[in-house]
Write a protein that holds these residues in place. Structure first.
Motif, PDB file in Angstrom:
ATOM      1  N   GLN A 614      -4.468 -13.956  15.267  1.00  0.00           N
ATOM      2  CA  GLN A 614      -4.615 -15.374  15.557  1.00  0.00           C
ATOM      3  C   GLN A 614      -3.955 -16.181  14.432  1.00  0.00           C
ATOM      4  O   GLN A 614      -3.886 -15.725  13.294  1.00  0.00           O
ATOM      5  N   PRO A 615      -3.446 -17.413  14.726  1.00  0.00           N
ATOM      6  CA  PRO A 615      -2.783 -18.192  13.688  1.00  0.00           C
ATOM      7  C   PRO A 615      -3.735 -18.632  12.574  1.00  0.00           C
ATOM      8  O   PRO A 615      -4.905 -18.927  12.828  1.00  0.00           O
ATOM      9  N   VAL A 616      -3.223 -18.647  11.360  1.00  0.00           N
ATOM     10  CA  VAL A 616      -3.971 -19.106  10.182  1.00  0.00           C
ATOM     11  C   VAL A 616      -3.179 -20.238   9.544  1.00  0.00           C
ATOM     12  O   VAL A 616      -1.966 -20.112   9.320  1.00  0.00           O
ATOM     13  N   ASP A 617      -3.836 -21.354   9.257  1.00  0.00           N
ATOM     14  CA  ASP A 617      -3.198 -22.473   8.540  1.00  0.00           C
ATOM     15  C   ASP A 617      -3.294 -22.186   7.053  1.00  0.00           C
ATOM     16  O   ASP A 617      -4.324 -22.439   6.413  1.00  0.00           O
ATOM     17  N   LEU A 618      -2.217 -21.653   6.499  1.00  0.00           N
ATOM     18  CA  LEU A 618      -2.208 -21.183   5.109  1.00  0.00           C
ATOM     19  C   LEU A 618      -2.093 -22.352   4.135  1.00  0.00           C
ATOM     20  O   LEU A 618      -1.103 -23.081   4.143  1.00  0.00           O
ATOM     21  N   SER A 619      -3.103 -22.522   3.291  1.00  0.00           N
ATOM     22  CA  SER A 619      -3.017 -23.510   2.215  1.00  0.00           C
ATOM     23  C   SER A 619      -3.389 -22.903   0.864  1.00  0.00           C
ATOM     24  O   SER A 619      -3.313 -23.563  -0.160  1.00  0.00           O
ATOM     25  N   ARG A 620      -3.819 -21.615   0.865  1.00  0.00           N
ATOM     26  CA  ARG A 620      -4.120 -20.926  -0.392  1.00  0.00           C
ATOM     27  C   ARG A 620      -3.511 -19.527  -0.316  1.00  0.00           C
ATOM     28  O   ARG A 620      -3.939 -18.681   0.459  1.00  0.00           O
ATOM     29  N   MET A 621      -2.474 -19.309  -1.128  1.00  0.00           N
ATOM     30  CA  MET A 621      -1.791 -18.013  -1.188  1.00  0.00           C
ATOM     31  C   MET A 621      -2.400 -17.158  -2.287  1.00  0.00           C
ATOM     32  O   MET A 621      -2.421 -17.556  -3.450  1.00  0.00           O
ATOM     33  N   LEU A 622      -2.921 -15.978  -1.905  1.00  0.00           N
ATOM     34  CA  LEU A 622      -3.387 -14.993  -2.878  1.00  0.00           C
ATOM     35  C   LEU A 622      -2.239 -14.011  -3.082  1.00  0.00           C
ATOM     36  O   LEU A 622      -1.748 -13.419  -2.128  1.00  0.00           O
ATOM     37  N   VAL A 623      -1.803 -13.858  -4.331  1.00  0.00           N
ATOM     38  CA  VAL A 623      -0.600 -13.065  -4.608  1.00  0.00           C
ATOM     39  C   VAL A 623      -0.950 -11.900  -5.529  1.00  0.00           C
ATOM     40  O   VAL A 623      -1.607 -12.082  -6.559  1.00  0.00           O
ATOM     41  N   MET A 624      -0.513 -10.707  -5.123  1.00  0.00           N
ATOM     42  CA  MET A 624      -0.679  -9.502  -5.937  1.00  0.00           C
ATOM     43  C   MET A 624       0.668  -8.827  -6.112  1.00  0.00           C
ATOM     44  O   MET A 624       1.356  -8.561  -5.136  1.00  0.00           O
ATOM     45  N   LEU A 625       1.013  -8.551  -7.343  1.00  0.00           N
ATOM     46  CA  LEU A 625       2.223  -7.786  -7.649  1.00  0.00           C
ATOM     47  C   LEU A 625       1.835  -6.618  -8.545  1.00  0.00           C
ATOM     48  O   LEU A 625       0.919  -6.733  -9.370  1.00  0.00           O
ATOM     49  N   ALA A 626       2.528  -5.490  -8.382  1.00  0.00           N
ATOM     50  CA  ALA A 626       2.251  -4.325  -9.219  1.00  0.00           C
ATOM     51  C   ALA A 626       3.528  -3.527  -9.406  1.00  0.00           C
ATOM     52  O   ALA A 626       4.428  -3.571  -8.559  1.00  0.00           O
ATOM     53  N   PRO A 627       3.630  -2.804 -10.527  1.00  0.00           N
ATOM     54  CA  PRO A 627       4.798  -1.945 -10.741  1.00  0.00           C
ATOM     55  C   PRO A 627       4.833  -0.813  -9.719  1.00  0.00           C
ATOM     56  O   PRO A 627       3.826  -0.493  -9.097  1.00  0.00           O
ATOM     57  N   SER A 628       6.003  -0.225  -9.540  1.00  0.00           N
ATOM     58  CA  SER A 628       6.151   0.951  -8.684  1.00  0.00           C
ATOM     59  C   SER A 628       6.870   2.042  -9.482  1.00  0.00           C
ATOM     60  O   SER A 628       7.949   1.785 -10.022  1.00  0.00           O
ATOM     61  N   PRO A 629       6.296   3.236  -9.600  1.00  0.00           N
ATOM     62  CA  PRO A 629       5.008   3.645  -9.010  1.00  0.00           C
ATOM     63  C   PRO A 629       3.844   2.994  -9.737  1.00  0.00           C
ATOM     64  O   PRO A 629       3.902   2.769 -10.946  1.00  0.00           O
ATOM     65  N   ILE A 630       2.802   2.685  -8.989  1.00  0.00           N
ATOM     66  CA  ILE A 630       1.644   2.000  -9.557  1.00  0.00           C
ATOM     67  C   ILE A 630       0.735   3.016 -10.227  1.00  0.00           C
ATOM     68  O   ILE A 630       0.520   4.117  -9.702  1.00  0.00           O
ATOM     69  N   GLN A 631       0.231   2.691 -11.422  1.00  0.00           N
ATOM     70  CA  GLN A 631      -0.699   3.580 -12.103  1.00  0.00           C
ATOM     71  C   GLN A 631      -2.006   3.663 -11.318  1.00  0.00           C
ATOM     72  O   GLN A 631      -2.423   2.700 -10.670  1.00  0.00           O
ATOM     73  N   GLU A 632      -2.648   4.818 -11.386  1.00  0.00           N
ATOM     74  CA  GLU A 632      -3.863   5.039 -10.580  1.00  0.00           C
ATOM     75  C   GLU A 632      -4.925   3.979 -10.853  1.00  0.00           C
ATOM     76  O   GLU A 632      -5.496   3.409  -9.924  1.00  0.00           O
ATOM     77  N   LYS A 633      -5.210   3.685 -12.117  1.00  0.00           N
ATOM     78  CA  LYS A 633      -6.262   2.717 -12.452  1.00  0.00           C
ATOM     79  C   LYS A 633      -5.896   1.319 -11.983  1.00  0.00           C
ATOM     80  O   LYS A 633      -6.746   0.570 -11.490  1.00  0.00           O
ATOM     81  N   ASP A 634      -4.616   0.944 -12.138  1.00  0.00           N
ATOM     82  CA  ASP A 634      -4.186  -0.369 -11.661  1.00  0.00           C
ATOM     83  C   ASP A 634      -4.349  -0.474 -10.142  1.00  0.00           C
ATOM     84  O   ASP A 634      -4.781  -1.508  -9.618  1.00  0.00           O
ATOM     85  N   GLY A 635      -4.002   0.612  -9.450  1.00  0.00           N
ATOM     86  CA  GLY A 635      -4.163   0.627  -7.994  1.00  0.00           C
ATOM     87  C   GLY A 635      -5.615   0.469  -7.583  1.00  0.00           C
ATOM     88  O   GLY A 635      -5.942  -0.242  -6.626  1.00  0.00           O
ATOM     89  N   ILE A 636      -6.512   1.127  -8.327  1.00  0.00           N
ATOM     90  CA  ILE A 636      -7.945   1.028  -8.032  1.00  0.00           C
ATOM     91  C   ILE A 636      -8.435  -0.407  -8.236  1.00  0.00           C
ATOM     92  O   ILE A 636      -9.164  -0.962  -7.410  1.00  0.00           O
ATOM     93  N   LEU A 637      -8.020  -1.027  -9.362  1.00  0.00           N
ATOM     94  CA  LEU A 637      -8.474  -2.381  -9.674  1.00  0.00           C
ATOM     95  C   LEU A 637      -7.986  -3.393  -8.641  1.00  0.00           C
ATOM     96  O   LEU A 637      -8.762  -4.216  -8.135  1.00  0.00           O
ATOM     97  N   LEU A 638      -6.702  -3.334  -8.307  1.00  0.00           N
ATOM     98  CA  LEU A 638      -6.172  -4.271  -7.319  1.00  0.00           C
ATOM     99  C   LEU A 638      -6.751  -3.972  -5.927  1.00  0.00           C
ATOM    100  O   LEU A 638      -6.970  -4.890  -5.126  1.00  0.00           O
ATOM    101  N   GLY A 639      -7.011  -2.697  -5.658  1.00  0.00           N
ATOM    102  CA  GLY A 639      -7.659  -2.339  -4.397  1.00  0.00           C
ATOM    103  C   GLY A 639      -9.063  -2.898  -4.305  1.00  0.00           C
ATOM    104  O   GLY A 639      -9.506  -3.334  -3.232  1.00  0.00           O
ATOM    105  N   LYS A 640      -9.791  -2.900  -5.442  1.00  0.00           N
ATOM    106  CA  LYS A 640     -11.140  -3.479  -5.463  1.00  0.00           C
ATOM    107  C   LYS A 640     -11.097  -4.971  -5.149  1.00  0.00           C
ATOM    108  O   LYS A 640     -11.937  -5.490  -4.414  1.00  0.00           O
ATOM    109  N   ILE A 641     -10.104  -5.657  -5.705  1.00  0.00           N
ATOM    110  CA  ILE A 641      -9.973  -7.103  -5.437  1.00  0.00           C
ATOM    111  C   ILE A 641      -9.646  -7.320  -3.962  1.00  0.00           C
ATOM    112  O   ILE A 641     -10.248  -8.178  -3.299  1.00  0.00           O
TER     113      ILE A 641
END
Length: 677
Positions: A614-641
C-alpha cells in the motif's frame, strides 16, 4: 465377517495408516458428514466384536483398532485380499506423481489396472487432486488420456512435495538402497541420482549448514534428484524460473553442488538450474539478523510475519510479539514454505502433529484465521498450519500465559451465580489469577477504579458512575468477546507504562576483551546517529543523492556507487513501513567505511510503496549504511535496530515521532540488550 463397502474402506484405513485415525480423515475418505462417520464406526465396532477386536478412542475424535496379531492378520484378509493395495491418500499421491512425471497421456485403463480401482473411484481421485492443486499454475487435462500441464518449476516442486509426504526423513537419509519394495514411492526417482544427491547434499550442506532442518534437507535432496532426472530427459527450467537475486555465497554453494553432479552424471546443467537451486537455498536460510542487508531479503514477508504474530497474540491474548525467536523461526519457516509447491490437503498424516493441533486448538484456529486474512494470495496446507502451531506452542511453553489483571464482580443472585460466572471466566481466561466478588450493598465502600482493572456485574448498577461490563452468569459469546477486547486494552496500557523498566542484574558471558570491543562498536554506532531536517527534491532518486553531504566525512568514498545501490534496493522491494510516514533505506558497499544509522525529516513528502504493497507518504527517511562484507557484530546491531522498527509497534511509534534524544535512548536500550544475551 461381513463388511459393507464403507466398513471395508474404514478398516483398510485403520490397517494401513499410522495410528490413530481421526474423524476428519474418515470424513474425507468416505466423503460424508461427521454423523455418518460415527454411524459407520458403530457398525464397524459390531463387526469387529465378532472376531474379538474392538475400536478404541485414544483422543478427541481419534480411534485405533485393538486386536491380537493373529486377529489383525485375519482383518487384512477380510478386505477381499486387497491389504496390499494403497490406501486412498497414498493412491492419490501415486497417481499425481505419475501425472507429473509422464511424458505422454496415461489412459483410464492404466490407472484402473495398476491400482485395482473402478472408474468411479478414479474419477473421485482426479476430482480430489484437482482441488488439491487448484492454487498452483498446474492443470490436469484429458486429451486421449490424462496428464498435467504447467511450468516445469512447479512440476518439480509439487513432485518433491508428494515424495516428502510419502518418504520419511529416516528412509531418505539412511536407506541402503532405494527399492520400491521398501517404499512404493522410490520408483518415481532414479535411485542412482537419489543416492548421488544425498551424498553431495550431505557433504556440502549437512556438514556446513547445520541450521537447516531435516525437512528442508530432504526437500533439497529430492529437488536435486528431480533436477538430474528431468534434465537428463531434456525437461529444462525457463529463464523466468527464479526472479530474485541469490546470495553470492549460496550461489557458490549451488555451483559446487552442480559441478559435482555434472562430473558424476556426465551431464551439463544450464545456468538456470544452478540459479534456481541457489534460490531454494536462499529461501531456506533466510534470517533477519544475518540477511536483512542482503538484496534478496524479503521485507514484505518480514512485515506479514509480524502481522501474523500480532493477530494470533490478540486472538489468544498471549504476548507472542515479545518472543524475538518466534519471529525469526516463523520468518525462516514461511520463507521456505512459500518457495515450495504444496499439495493442499485437509488432513494430517503425522499423528504427532494431529495431537498438537488438538492440544493447542485455540492457537490453531487463531492461525487459520490470521493466515486467511494476511496471506490472501497464498494457501497453506493443514500440515504447514500444524508446524506453525508447533512454533507458537513452543513460545507459549517457554513463557506461559499469565496476567496480573484484577477483576471485581457483582452478582445479586448470590453464590450460585458467582460460582457459575467464576467457572466460566476461568474456562475462557485461564490466565486470570484472582477474581473478587462483592455484594452490591458494599459497592460504595470499595475504590473499584483504583484497586481493580475491570468491574463486571450480572445486573445493572444504578447510581454507579464508574465503568463496568454487564454480563450473564453463563458468559455469552458476545460478552466473552467484549472481555477479550477489554483485557487486550488493559494489557497494552500496562506494557506501555512498563516498557522502560529494566533489570540491571545481568552477567556478561563473553570474555572481557570481546565485551569491551562490542561496547566500543555500540558507542561508535550511537555517536554517528543523528536526525537531520532536509529540504528535499521531489523525487526519491534525487532525495537519496541529497543525503550524502550530511554523512560524516570519509564515511562514503564513492557517493555515486552508494547512491545507485540505495536506489536499486528501493526499486527492488517495498521499504515503506505500513501505517507510518517512514521508509527504511539501507544497503551495504565496500565504499562505505563504517556502519551508520540516521534519520532525515523530509520537508516535501514523497509517495513510496509500503511492505504491505500500500502507498506510504514518506516524510521520515530511516537510513542504514554498512561496509561490505559486513562484520558479524555490526550486522547483528543493525539487524536489532531494523527488527525493532518493524516488529514492535511501540518502538515503531518512537522511531516515527521521537526527537533525537528519545530515539537515542531507545537505540541505546536496544543495543545494550544485545550484550546481555
Amino acid at each position: 465377517m461381513y463388511l459393507s463397502p464403507r466398513e471395508k474402506q474404514l478398516l483398510a484405513e485403520f490397517l494401513s495408516s499410522p495410528p490413530p485415525v481421526t474423524i476428519q480423515k474418515m470424513m474425507n475418505l468416505l466423503k460424508v458428514s461427521k454423523r455418518t462417520v460415527y454411524r459407520e464406526l458403530d457398525n464397524l465396532e459390531i463387526s469387529l466384536q465378532s472376531v474379538n477386536a474392538s475400536l478404541k478412542k485414544v483422543a478427541r475424535g481419534s480411534f485405533v483398532i485393538e486386536a491380537s496379531e493373529e486377529v489383525m492378520e485375519q482383518l487384512k484378509e477380510n478386505t477381499d485380499g486387497k491389504s496390499d493395495d494403497l490406501p486412498t491418500a497414498k493412491r492419490q499421491h501415486a497417481i499425481l506423481a505419475e501425472l507429473l512425471l509422464t511424458t505422454e497421456p496415461l489412459s483410464l485403463a492404466h490407472f484402473m489396472e495398476l491400482y485395482r480401482i473402478s472408474n468411479t473411484t478414479f474419477y473421485a481421485d482426479i476430482k480430489q487432486l484437482e482441488e488439491s492443486i487448484r492454487q498452483l499454475p498446474l492443470e490436469i487435462i484429458r486429451n486421449q488420456g490424462y496428464e498435467i500441464v504447467g511450468p516445469e518449476k512447479y512440476r518439480r516442486l509439487l513432485t518433491a512435495n508428494v515424495l516428502e509426504l510419502e518418504i520419511n526423513e529416516y528412509e531418505l537419509f539412511h536407506s541402503i538402497s532405494f527399492d520400491s519394495s521398501l517404499n512404493y514411492f522410490f520408483q518415481f526417482v532414479d535411485p542412482q541420482h537419489l543416492s548421488l544427491a544425498r551424498q553431495v547434499v550431505g557433504e556440502e550442506l549437512i556438514q556446513k549448514k547445520t541450521n537447516l532442518s531435516d525437512r528442508k534437507l530432504e526437500h533439497l535432496v529430492l529437488m536435486l534428484t528431480l533436477t538430474m532426472d528431468r534434465v537428463t530427459k531434456n525437461h529444462l527450467l525457463t529463464n523466468e524460473t527464479y526472479n530474485g537475486l541469490a546470495n553470492k555465497e549460496l550461489l557458490q554453494t549451488a555451483k559446487r553442488l552442480f559441478s559435482r553432479i555434472a562430473s558424476e552424471t556426465k551431464q551439463l546443467y544450464p545456468v538456470n538450474e544452478i540459479v534456481f537451486f541457489a534460490g531454494l537455498l536462499n529461501d531456506f536460510t533466510n534470517s533477519f539478523d544475518q540477511n536483512f542487508f542482503e538484496e534478496t531479503f524479503d521485507t514484505q514477508l518480514a512485515y506479514l510475519v509480524k502481522q501474523l504474530i500480532q493477530e494470533v497474540g490478540e486472538e489468544t491474548n498471549v504476548h507472542f510479539y515479545e518472543d524475538e525467536t518466534l519471529y525469526k523461526m516463523l520468518l525462516t519457516h514461511l520463507s521456505g514454505v512459500f518457495s515450495r509447491a504444496v499439495l493442499q490437503e485437509e488432513t494430517l498424516t503425522n499423528p504427532i502433529l494431529e495431537k498438537i493441533m488438538v492440544q493447542y486448538e485455540e492457537i490453531a484456529n487463531a492461525i487459520r484465521k490470521a493466515v486467511e486474512r494476511i496471506f490472501q494470495e497464498k494457501k497453506l496446507s493443514e500440515e504447514e498450519i500444524a508446524y506453525m502451531v508447533l512454533h507458537f506452542a513452543n513460545s507459549l511453553e517457554k513463557s506461559p500465559k499469565e496476567s496480573n489483571i484484577s477483576i471485581a464482580g457483582f452478582s445479586p443472585s448470590g453464590l450460585a451465580s458467582t460460582s457459575m460466572l467464576e467457572l466460566r471466566l476461568k474456562r475462557y481466561f485461564p490466565f486470570i489469577q484472582q477474581i473478587h466478588f462483592y455484594r452490591i450493598a458494599d459497592l460504595k465502600k470499595i475504590d473499584l477504579q483504583e484497586e481493580y482493572d475491570i468491574v463486571i456485574s450480572t445486573s445493572i448498577l444504578p447510581g454507579y458512575n464508574g465503568t463496568y461490563i454487564l454480563v450473564s452468569p453463563l458468559l455469552l459469546e458476545e460478552e466473552v468477546k467484549q472481555l477479550k477486547e477489554a483485557f487486550s486494552h488493559i494489557e497494552k496500557k500496562k506494557r506501555q507504562k512498563n516498557t522502560y523498566n529494566s533489570n540491571n542484574e545481568w552477567m556478561l558471558e563473553d570474555t572481557y576483551e570481546e565485551t569491551m570491543h562490542f561496547m566500543e562498536q555500540i558507542n561508535q554506532l550511537l555517536d554517528r546517529f543523528f536526525i537531520q531536517e532536509l529540504d528535499n527534491p521531489n523525487t526519491v532518486s534525487e532525495t537519496i543523492r541529497s543525503l550524502f553531504p550530511y554523512f560524516p566525512e570519509g564515511l562514503v568514498t564513492d557517493e555515486e556507487v552508494v547512491h545507485r545501490r540505495l536506489l536499486k534496493r528501493y526499486e527492488q522491494a517495498p521499504i515503506g513501513i505500513p501505517h507510518t510516514n517512514m521508509g527504511l533505506f539501507h544497503t551495504t558497499s565496500s565504499l562505505v567505511s563504517k556502519p551508520i544509522f540516521c534519520i532525515f525529516n523530509l520537508k516535501q513528502p514523497l509517495t513510496i510503496d509500503g511492505m504491505d504493497r500500500q502507498p506510504v507518504d514518506l516524510s521520515r527517511m530511516l537510513v542504514m549504511l554498512a561496509p561490505s562484507p559486513i562484520q558479524e557484530k555490526d550486522g547483528i546491531l543493525l539487524g536489532k535496530i531494523s527488527g525493532a522498527i518493524i516488529m514492535n509497534d511501540l518502538n515503531t511509534e518512537i522511531f516515527r515521532s521521537g526527537n533525537k534524544e528519545i530515539v537515542y535512548q531507545l537505540l541505546a536500550k536496544i543495543l545494550i540488550e544485545e550484550i546481555k544475551k
